[in-house]
Design an enzyme around this catalytic site. Structure first.
Site, short mmCIF file in Angstrom:
data_model
loop_
_atom_site.label_atom_id
_atom_site.label_comp_id
_atom_site.label_asym_id
_atom_site.label_seq_id
_atom_site.Cartn_x
_atom_site.Cartn_y
_atom_site.Cartn_z
N SER A 38 0.01 52.16 104.66
CA SER A 38 -1.21 51.16 103.78
C SER A 38 -1.80 51.93 102.71
O SER A 38 -2.09 51.42 101.69
CB SER A 38 -2.04 50.42 104.69
OG SER A 38 -2.89 51.49 105.29
N GLU A 39 -1.79 53.22 102.94
CA GLU A 39 -2.52 53.98 101.98
C GLU A 39 -1.67 54.88 101.14
O GLU A 39 -2.07 55.55 100.11
CB GLU A 39 -3.60 55.01 102.51
CG GLU A 39 -4.47 54.14 103.53
CD GLU A 39 -5.80 54.58 103.46
OE1 GLU A 39 -6.06 55.81 103.67
OE2 GLU A 39 -6.77 53.56 103.47
N SER A 40 -0.31 55.05 101.33
CA SER A 40 0.31 55.98 100.58
C SER A 40 1.85 55.61 101.11
O SER A 40 2.24 55.10 101.87
CB SER A 40 0.44 57.41 100.83
OG SER A 40 0.45 57.57 102.47
N VAL A 41 2.63 56.13 99.99
CA VAL A 41 4.09 56.36 100.23
C VAL A 41 4.73 57.44 100.17
O VAL A 41 4.28 57.99 99.26
CB VAL A 41 4.81 55.12 99.08
CG1 VAL A 41 6.39 54.87 99.12
CG2 VAL A 41 3.89 53.90 98.82
N ASP A 147 -5.95 62.80 113.54
CA ASP A 147 -4.72 61.77 113.77
C ASP A 147 -3.57 62.18 114.27
O ASP A 147 -2.26 62.31 113.70
CB ASP A 147 -4.36 61.15 112.32
CG ASP A 147 -3.81 59.83 112.22
OD1 ASP A 147 -3.56 59.19 113.23
OD2 ASP A 147 -3.10 59.29 111.15
N GLY A 426 10.54 99.61 134.40
CA GLY A 426 11.76 99.21 135.57
C GLY A 426 12.14 97.92 135.38
O GLY A 426 11.39 96.86 134.84
N ASP A 596 7.09 97.62 126.57
CA ASP A 596 7.11 96.41 125.63
C ASP A 596 6.30 95.16 125.75
O ASP A 596 5.76 94.34 125.09
CB ASP A 596 8.85 95.94 125.65
CG ASP A 596 9.00 95.23 127.25
OD1 ASP A 596 8.48 95.95 128.32
OD2 ASP A 596 9.73 94.33 127.16
#
Ligand SMILES: Nc1ncnc2c1ncn2[C@@H]1O[C@H](COP(=O)(O)OP(=O)(O)OP(=O)(O)O)[C@@H](O)[C@H]1O
Ligand SMILES: [Mn+2]
Ligand SMILES: [Mn+2]
Length: 655
Positions: A38-41, A147, A426, A596
């Site tokens: 509704s606010e952007s494409v 959102d 090990g 490691d």
């Protein structure tokens, strides 16, 4: 991309050093729309010949324009591997556009509900862990997203997730009472399945938001909990017909939004929780329930969520590996042999430490150790001699058993300027590591007539031979009942002789120096991911295969390509160490050696940074590094040795 100065929006409120904020019209072309809100494409677009996603906000009021600028300011400040990347913007009339990196696999909601993708538990953990880190990054930067939902998660080709749609995001400091009406109108759903579903983004909103109370970061956590569950169940929240009676009604009786809201707020209605199956760990379900709890203050922080997901992810990875190892060892065992059910159940009645100690004593008695010959070879009358202090720390971390060992031998054989430190990690049990830590010192002493380098090399090879011989003879006498058991270990040893340091290494432990404030590697890891090592192993008749998730030595699935023990993989997995020789000077501050378990979660610079921040006492530094590695989610045993090479003043020790 070229940046035209001044690189600001038309108002001058948005700036960026790396993202162009206005573009010549010829540089981009909008292709077809991908999604219309509704606010952007959102369009697929080409920008400077590169495929991008262009988000074009619909701006009809001056409020909308203000919002665009705030949105852009926020996006310009974001930089995180889990956040959709803004590559450019056009912030001048008549075209206001955001250009994002294009993510080929679309959004997570479509992936789940249109493609009906059902991710494995490993994929769920990987995706949620990445997203949790992205959200943690936002929260740490004082931003709430507001959102969080699968439609706002984009996926790349590898299905790595990127959080997107910061249209509702706000700096916490700017948040005032949230108006539910704004919420509803701006949080419009995307995708076909949502349109059928009357509840829209309401289903991700925390009860306190539905009650129109203050939005906090804990409300994001609620939405995130709903999202994890949706990934596991593959079901749009509250639409599951198999769910409990209440949710059943939501769909059948056509609950209105108010009714659903009331049920979530007052009766604690939640989506049907994923089922504990074979694959879904109970603690993951507990995490979801904690995230979507009614009381925001009791929800976990994102630090907690990340830690929990990391340990679950690590457990899952181990499970996959041991599954793999079990199947290979079962496949290779003779019919009349007992199958290995648990990799830790070795049927081993030998005290490997005392075996190693015996060898050590025997060999050191055979010669009178005289280490002076090492010393004289490093001569030069006015040479620099470091003043050393040392310490270590070892922890089994999240593992059930400890398979690392180490030793500290400062002033070896009473020689003032000769010191030896070593770590053994090990695998397939602790036997080889326990044996080697005791055997190596005596063996090295017995080799004092050769050069320091030769002594180290010989000691590694002989420790390996002796261990494999012991194992063999114990197998004959049935003190080791499991014939298909081939324990091994990595080994790293640092020998300081006057102004020189010799580092001998097999496997993936590492040693670094802090030299003039910068890391200086003294060893390199021997892993099947390394091409030279792969070639060496295959050249010596070994086999390397892509197993589970990386290159490994087959058939055992070993990641390291050199080791002590591992008699099923000899001679390709050699015990011959790589040795480095380094001349020390007053520039060299300290030496760090570690298994490691540390290097998996920390790079060299971070290690040096942490030591710099810690009280200058070697065992405290070691402990700090190991605990930090554990906190960062290292799933392995962790052993650290720190050796200071310069005297540390009392002042430095304290600050
Ligand atoms: N960078 C991208 N790459 C690929 N697809 C994208 C990209 N950005 C957006 N999309 C697609 O467009 C949809 C809408 O994007 P986004 O959520 O940013 O827009 P919106 O208009 O704010 O939507 P909403 O209605 O959810 O508020 C996404 O769900 C996704 O399918
Ligand atoms: Mn969206
Ligand atoms: Mn949006």
């Amino acid at each position: 991309m070229e940046i035209v100065e001044p690189n600001t929006c038309i108002r001058g409120c948005c700036t960026s050093e790396s993202i162009p904020l206005h573009l010549p019209p010829s540089s981009f072309t909008l292709l077809s729309p991908i999604a219309k809100g509704s606010e952007s494409v959102v369009y697929e677009a080409i920008l400077h010949g590169r495929r991008v996603a262009a988000k074009k906000p619909i701006l009809s009021t001056s409020d909308d324009l203000d919002k665009f600028h705030r949105h852009l300011q926020l996006l310009c400040n974001l930089d995180h591997p889990g956040v959709a990347k803004l590559v450019a913007a056009h912030a001048k009339p008549p075209n206001y556009l955001f250009f994002f990196e294009f993510y080929e696999a679309g959004n997570l909601a479509d992936k789940l509900h249109v493609e009906e993708w059902s991710p494995s538990i490993g994929q769920v953990l990987t995706i949620t862990l990445h997203l949790a880190k992205a959200l943690r990054y936002l929260h740490n930067n004082g931003i709430v997203h507001r959102d969080v939902k699968p439609a706002n998660v984009l996926l790349d080709q590898n299905l790595s997730p990127y959080l997107t749609d910061f249209g509702l995001a706000e700096y916490k400091k700017d948040l005032r009472q949230v108006n539910l009406h704004n919420w509803r109108s701006s949080g419009k759903p995307t995708g076909g399945f949502h349109k059928k579903n009357m509840v829209g983004t309401l289903i991700y909103m925390a009860p306190e938001i539905l009650r129109k109370e203050m939005y906090t970061e804990k409300s994001d956590i609620y939405s995130f909990g709903i999202l994890i569950n949706e990934l596991l169940t593959g079901v749009v929240p509250y639409t599951d017909l198999r769910a409990e009676a209440q949710a059943h009604t939501v769909l059948e009786m056509n609950y209105t939004e108010q009714q659903l809201t009331a049920a979530i707020v007052s009766s604690g209605l939640r989506p049907a929780l994923a089922e504990t199956g074979l694959h879904v760990p109970k603690s993951l379900l507990a995490l979801i329930q904690n995230c979507w709890g009614a009381d925001p203050s009791k929800r976990p922080s994102l630090d907690d969520v990340v830690l929990e997901l990391e340990s679950l992810w690590e457990l899952e990875r181990e499970k996959q590996q041991s599954c793999f190892l079990e199947t290979t060892s079962i496949a290779r065992s003779d019919k009349d042999e007992v199958e290995i059910k648990h990799t830790r159940d070795y049927g081993d009645n030998v005290d490997w430490s005392s075996q190693g100690e015996c060898l050590s004593k025997k060999s050191s008695l055979s010669t009178v150790p005289d280490l002076k010959s090492w010393s004289s070879s490093t001569d030069g009358p006015s040479r620099y001699v470091p003043i050393v202090s040392w310490g270590s720390f070892a922890t089994c971390g999240r593992r059930e058993s400890m398979e690392d060992t180490h030793f500290l031998m400062p002033h070896m054989c009473n020689e003032e300027n000769i010191h030896l430190f070593a770590i053994f990690d090990g695998h397939r049990g602790a036997a080889a590591a326990e044996f080697s830590a005791k055997a190596l010192p005596g063996l090295i002493q017995s080799l004092s007539s050769t050069s320091a380098e030769e002594a180290l090399s010989q000691a590694f090879v002989r420790t390996d031979l002796a261990f494999r011989n012991e194992l063999h003879s114990h197998r004959q006498t049935n003190r080791v009942s499991q014939k298909d058991w081939h324990p091994g270990c990595t080994a790293i040893a640092s020998l300081l002789v006057d102004n020189k340091i010799f580092v001998a290494n097999v496997g993936d432990s590492r040693a670094i120096l802090c030299r003039a404030g910068c890391p200086f590697a003294l060893s390199k890891a021997h892993l099947a991911t390394c091409i030279e090592e792969r070639n060496r192993v295959t050249g010596e008749g070994g086999r390397i295969e892509w197993l589970v998730d990386k290159w490994r030595v087959a058939p055992a699935g070993l990641q390291v390509t050199r080791s002590i023990g591992d008699d099923d993989l000899k001679p390709a997995v050699t015990a011959e160490p790589e040795i480095s020789e380094t001349i020390l000077s007053a520039d060299d501050e300290f030496l760090v050696m570690a298994s490691d378990g540390l290097w998996d979660v920390m790079n060299d610079e971070e290690v040096i940074g942490i030591i710099r921040d810690t009280v200058k006492e070697p065992s405290m530094c070691s402990k700090r590094l190991a605990t930090e590695a554990a906190a960062r989610g290292s799933g392995d045993n962790i052993t650290v040795i720190v050796v200071f090479l310069r005297p540390v003043s009392t002042a430095e020790r304290i600050y």
